[in-house]
Scaffold this motif. Structure first.
Motif, PDB file in Angstrom:
ATOM      1  N   CYS A  94       4.931  -7.583   9.937  1.00 58.75           N
ATOM      2  CA  CYS A  94       5.082  -6.279   9.267  1.00 58.75           C
ATOM      3  C   CYS A  94       4.061  -6.096   8.152  1.00 58.75           C
ATOM      4  O   CYS A  94       3.935  -6.928   7.247  1.00 58.75           O
ATOM      5  CB  CYS A  94       6.486  -6.136   8.707  1.00 58.75           C
ATOM      6  SG  CYS A  94       6.757  -4.515   7.957  1.00 58.75           S
ATOM      7  N   VAL A  95       3.368  -4.965   8.215  1.00 62.79           N
ATOM      8  CA  VAL A  95       2.261  -4.689   7.305  1.00 62.79           C
ATOM      9  C   VAL A  95       2.704  -4.555   5.838  1.00 62.79           C
ATOM     10  O   VAL A  95       1.938  -4.834   4.924  1.00 62.79           O
ATOM     11  CB  VAL A  95       1.508  -3.414   7.776  1.00 62.79           C
ATOM     12  CG1 VAL A  95       2.401  -2.193   7.614  1.00 62.79           C
ATOM     13  CG2 VAL A  95       0.215  -3.210   7.036  1.00 62.79           C
ATOM     14  N   VAL A  96       3.940  -4.135   5.599  1.00 63.39           N
ATOM     15  CA  VAL A  96       4.371  -3.932   4.213  1.00 63.39           C
ATOM     16  C   VAL A  96       5.025  -5.161   3.589  1.00 63.39           C
ATOM     17  O   VAL A  96       5.452  -5.117   2.439  1.00 63.39           O
ATOM     18  CB  VAL A  96       5.340  -2.720   4.049  1.00 63.39           C
ATOM     19  CG1 VAL A  96       4.651  -1.435   4.416  1.00 63.39           C
ATOM     20  CG2 VAL A  96       6.614  -2.918   4.812  1.00 63.39           C
ATOM     21  N   PRO A  98       4.121  -7.741   2.033  1.00 65.81           N
ATOM     22  CA  PRO A  98       3.770  -8.156   0.669  1.00 65.81           C
ATOM     23  C   PRO A  98       4.393  -7.276  -0.418  1.00 65.81           C
ATOM     24  O   PRO A  98       4.577  -7.719  -1.552  1.00 65.81           O
ATOM     25  CB  PRO A  98       2.236  -8.007   0.639  1.00 65.81           C
ATOM     26  CG  PRO A  98       1.803  -7.914   2.058  1.00 65.81           C
ATOM     27  CD  PRO A  98       2.944  -7.338   2.810  1.00 65.81           C
ATOM     28  N   ALA A  99       4.713  -6.033  -0.060  1.00 64.81           N
ATOM     29  CA  ALA A  99       5.220  -5.103  -1.075  1.00 64.81           C
ATOM     30  C   ALA A  99       6.699  -4.790  -0.883  1.00 64.81           C
ATOM     31  O   ALA A  99       7.272  -3.987  -1.603  1.00 64.81           O
ATOM     32  CB  ALA A  99       4.416  -3.804  -1.026  1.00 64.81           C
ATOM     33  N   CYS A 100       7.335  -5.461   0.094  1.00 65.27           N
ATOM     34  CA  CYS A 100       8.705  -5.089   0.458  1.00 65.27           C
ATOM     35  C   CYS A 100       9.695  -6.123  -0.073  1.00 65.27           C
ATOM     36  O   CYS A 100       9.474  -7.327   0.049  1.00 65.27           O
ATOM     37  CB  CYS A 100       8.802  -5.001   1.979  1.00 65.27           C
ATOM     38  SG  CYS A 100      10.444  -4.644   2.576  1.00 65.27           S
TER      39      CYS A 100
ATOM     40  N   ARG B  12      12.250   0.071   8.700  1.00 65.32           N
ATOM     41  CA  ARG B  12      10.810   0.325   8.585  1.00 65.32           C
ATOM     42  C   ARG B  12      10.520   1.822   8.498  1.00 65.32           C
ATOM     43  O   ARG B  12       9.693   2.267   7.690  1.00 65.32           O
ATOM     44  CB  ARG B  12      10.068  -0.253   9.801  1.00 65.32           C
ATOM     45  CG  ARG B  12      10.090  -1.769   9.845  1.00 65.32           C
ATOM     46  CD  ARG B  12       9.017  -2.252  10.787  1.00 65.32           C
ATOM     47  NE  ARG B  12       9.258  -3.607  11.241  1.00 65.32           N
ATOM     48  CZ  ARG B  12       8.297  -4.441  11.613  1.00 65.32           C
ATOM     49  NH1 ARG B  12       7.043  -4.051  11.584  1.00 65.32           N
ATOM     50  NH2 ARG B  12       8.568  -5.646  12.036  1.00 65.32           N
ATOM     51  N   LEU B  15      11.608   3.117   5.106  1.00 64.17           N
ATOM     52  CA  LEU B  15      10.719   2.616   4.056  1.00 64.17           C
ATOM     53  C   LEU B  15       9.400   3.401   4.067  1.00 64.17           C
ATOM     54  O   LEU B  15       8.861   3.761   3.006  1.00 64.17           O
ATOM     55  CB  LEU B  15      10.451   1.128   4.309  1.00 64.17           C
ATOM     56  CG  LEU B  15       9.984   0.272   3.149  1.00 64.17           C
ATOM     57  CD1 LEU B  15      10.991   0.295   2.013  1.00 64.17           C
ATOM     58  CD2 LEU B  15       9.791  -1.176   3.613  1.00 64.17           C
ATOM     59  N   ALA B  33       1.243   2.701  11.780  1.00 64.63           N
ATOM     60  CA  ALA B  33       1.251   1.951  10.513  1.00 64.63           C
ATOM     61  C   ALA B  33       1.794   0.534  10.704  1.00 64.63           C
ATOM     62  O   ALA B  33       1.291  -0.422  10.125  1.00 64.63           O
ATOM     63  CB  ALA B  33       2.083   2.692   9.472  1.00 64.63           C
ATOM     64  N   TYR B  34       2.840   0.411  11.535  1.00 62.55           N
ATOM     65  CA  TYR B  34       3.467  -0.901  11.733  1.00 62.55           C
ATOM     66  C   TYR B  34       2.946  -1.624  12.975  1.00 62.55           C
ATOM     67  O   TYR B  34       3.349  -2.761  13.244  1.00 62.55           O
ATOM     68  CB  TYR B  34       4.987  -0.740  11.861  1.00 62.55           C
ATOM     69  CG  TYR B  34       5.685  -0.364  10.562  1.00 62.55           C
ATOM     70  CD1 TYR B  34       5.789  -1.268   9.510  1.00 62.55           C
ATOM     71  CD2 TYR B  34       6.255   0.890  10.396  1.00 62.55           C
ATOM     72  CE1 TYR B  34       6.442  -0.935   8.336  1.00 62.55           C
ATOM     73  CE2 TYR B  34       6.912   1.241   9.219  1.00 62.55           C
ATOM     74  CZ  TYR B  34       6.993   0.321   8.192  1.00 62.55           C
ATOM     75  OH  TYR B  34       7.636   0.651   7.035  1.00 62.55           O
ATOM     76  N   LEU B 125      14.146  -1.365  -2.308  1.00 59.17           N
ATOM     77  CA  LEU B 125      13.127  -1.998  -1.453  1.00 59.17           C
ATOM     78  C   LEU B 125      11.748  -1.416  -1.730  1.00 59.17           C
ATOM     79  O   LEU B 125      10.746  -2.115  -1.704  1.00 59.17           O
ATOM     80  CB  LEU B 125      13.462  -1.777   0.020  1.00 59.17           C
ATOM     81  CG  LEU B 125      14.792  -2.333   0.501  1.00 59.17           C
ATOM     82  CD1 LEU B 125      14.873  -2.212   1.998  1.00 59.17           C
ATOM     83  CD2 LEU B 125      14.954  -3.781   0.067  1.00 59.17           C
ATOM     84  N   GLN B 131       2.331   0.974  -4.362  1.00 57.91           N
ATOM     85  CA  GLN B 131       1.812  -0.152  -3.588  1.00 57.91           C
ATOM     86  C   GLN B 131       1.987   0.080  -2.080  1.00 57.91           C
ATOM     87  O   GLN B 131       1.078  -0.167  -1.294  1.00 57.91           O
ATOM     88  CB  GLN B 131       2.543  -1.426  -4.025  1.00 57.91           C
ATOM     89  CG  GLN B 131       1.837  -2.711  -3.601  1.00 57.91           C
ATOM     90  CD  GLN B 131       2.600  -3.948  -4.040  1.00 57.91           C
ATOM     91  OE1 GLN B 131       3.628  -3.855  -4.719  1.00 57.91           O
ATOM     92  NE2 GLN B 131       2.109  -5.108  -3.654  1.00 57.91           N
ATOM     93  N   LEU B 132       3.188   0.552  -1.714  1.00 60.08           N
ATOM     94  CA  LEU B 132       3.433   0.837  -0.299  1.00 60.08           C
ATOM     95  C   LEU B 132       2.482   1.932   0.194  1.00 60.08           C
ATOM     96  O   LEU B 132       1.922   1.847   1.279  1.00 60.08           O
ATOM     97  CB  LEU B 132       4.895   1.276  -0.099  1.00 60.08           C
ATOM     98  CG  LEU B 132       5.964   0.191  -0.271  1.00 60.08           C
ATOM     99  CD1 LEU B 132       7.355   0.782  -0.153  1.00 60.08           C
ATOM    100  CD2 LEU B 132       5.776  -0.912   0.771  1.00 60.08           C
ATOM    101  N   ILE B 135      -0.792   0.512   0.941  1.00 55.72           N
ATOM    102  CA  ILE B 135      -0.805  -0.247   2.192  1.00 55.72           C
ATOM    103  C   ILE B 135      -0.864   0.690   3.396  1.00 55.72           C
ATOM    104  O   ILE B 135      -1.669   0.541   4.295  1.00 55.72           O
ATOM    105  CB  ILE B 135       0.448  -1.160   2.294  1.00 55.72           C
ATOM    106  CG1 ILE B 135       0.323  -2.306   1.300  1.00 55.72           C
ATOM    107  CG2 ILE B 135       0.604  -1.713   3.706  1.00 55.72           C
ATOM    108  CD1 ILE B 135       1.573  -3.167   1.196  1.00 55.72           C
ATOM    109  N   PHE B 136      -0.005   1.705   3.372  1.00 56.06           N
ATOM    110  CA  PHE B 136       0.032   2.629   4.510  1.00 56.06           C
ATOM    111  C   PHE B 136      -1.288   3.394   4.597  1.00 56.06           C
ATOM    112  O   PHE B 136      -1.777   3.691   5.689  1.00 56.06           O
ATOM    113  CB  PHE B 136       1.211   3.591   4.402  1.00 56.06           C
ATOM    114  CG  PHE B 136       2.539   2.922   4.641  1.00 56.06           C
ATOM    115  CD1 PHE B 136       2.727   2.113   5.746  1.00 56.06           C
ATOM    116  CD2 PHE B 136       3.598   3.117   3.773  1.00 56.06           C
ATOM    117  CE1 PHE B 136       3.952   1.492   5.961  1.00 56.06           C
ATOM    118  CE2 PHE B 136       4.835   2.507   3.996  1.00 56.06           C
ATOM    119  CZ  PHE B 136       4.998   1.693   5.088  1.00 56.06           C
ATOM    120  N   VAL B 139      -3.952   1.239   6.352  1.00 55.28           N
ATOM    121  CA  VAL B 139      -3.883   0.995   7.805  1.00 55.28           C
ATOM    122  C   VAL B 139      -4.226   2.265   8.589  1.00 55.28           C
ATOM    123  O   VAL B 139      -3.975   2.340   9.783  1.00 55.28           O
ATOM    124  CB  VAL B 139      -2.510   0.430   8.253  1.00 55.28           C
ATOM    125  CG1 VAL B 139      -2.339  -0.977   7.732  1.00 55.28           C
ATOM    126  CG2 VAL B 139      -1.362   1.316   7.847  1.00 55.28           C
TER     127      VAL B 139
END
Lengths: 142, 142
Positions: A94-96, A98-100, B12, B15, B33-34, B125, B131-132, B135-136, B139
């Motif tokens: 899962c890409v998140v 590190p931040a989850c 996911r 989030l 994204a995932y 979460l 930060q999330l 990340i998104f 990607v």
């Protein structure tokens, strides 16, 4: 959410042996009692023997029996052993990650889960050995 | 022990939407994204929409967004919903079920597990939305 079949079968084997303390049992009869595959049980029994939960006596007249008293087989310890890792969700991909904060929350929930199991032993499950013995007797084991 | 993929994907999706509160998202971009299948997500999104966790706006310029504030999406409630039943082991097929106390012990452990999740919301979460979002963004979603 499910425990692995490996944990399920491990508990069944131990419960069977706890209910028949004064004799040696065979994998075949445990498989027959629960109506499950002998092949699946083999791996479980080997693991339980390696880790000391059961004793395996080879040769003619051999068989398996508990390696510890039921009261000394703690369920939390057993489930930690049979489950190996507890990957409640697959965060690795899962890409998140590190931040989850989900991993931490699930870890806390898992600790609470195991803390309950830590309070019980195999003896608590087989609290009425006479009743279990009757059930296993009725499904045709010797 | 594993939560279902349905629960994993539900978390996911929520989030993702929590991290992008000011816009409509598409299933395609969540899938991208995932790095997971859009087909698998479809069923999850439909269920989340039916149960009010997300809003789905149809047509040109449509998309999905959270149906409640992240702080109002309780993780215990969510997991109870997405897991459906919690059959930790398959006692239904087990001959000793009537005499075995494992079901009760596992039920108690499960309650402890869910009690922890009851103390957290989606907002916990996604505690660092910036930060999330980064990340998104990285990607490749728009």
């Amino acid at each position: 959410m499910k425990l692995t079949l490996f944990t399920d079968y491990s508990m069944r084997v131990l419960l069977y042996l706890a209910a028949r303390p004064d004799r040696l049992s065979s994998i075949a009869e445990v498989a027959q009692a629960y109506g499950i595959s002998q092949n699946h049980l083999m791996k479980v029994v080997n693991d339980l023997a390696r880790s000391g939960y059961i004793e395996s006596l080879r040769g003619r007249g051999g068989g398996i029996r508990l390696g510890r008293k039921p009261a000394d087989i703690n369920l939390g310890e057993l489930v930690r052993h049979t489950e190996g890792g507890f990957d409640l969700v697959d965060c690795g991909s899962c890409v998140v990650a590190p931040a989850c904060r989900l991993t931490g929350v699930l870890q806390e929930a898992l600790c609470a889960f195991l803390s309950v199991l830590d309070r019980y032993s195999l003896a608590d499950l087989a609290a009425e050995p006479g009743q279990l013995e009757r059930i296993f007797g009725a499904v045709g084991t010797r």
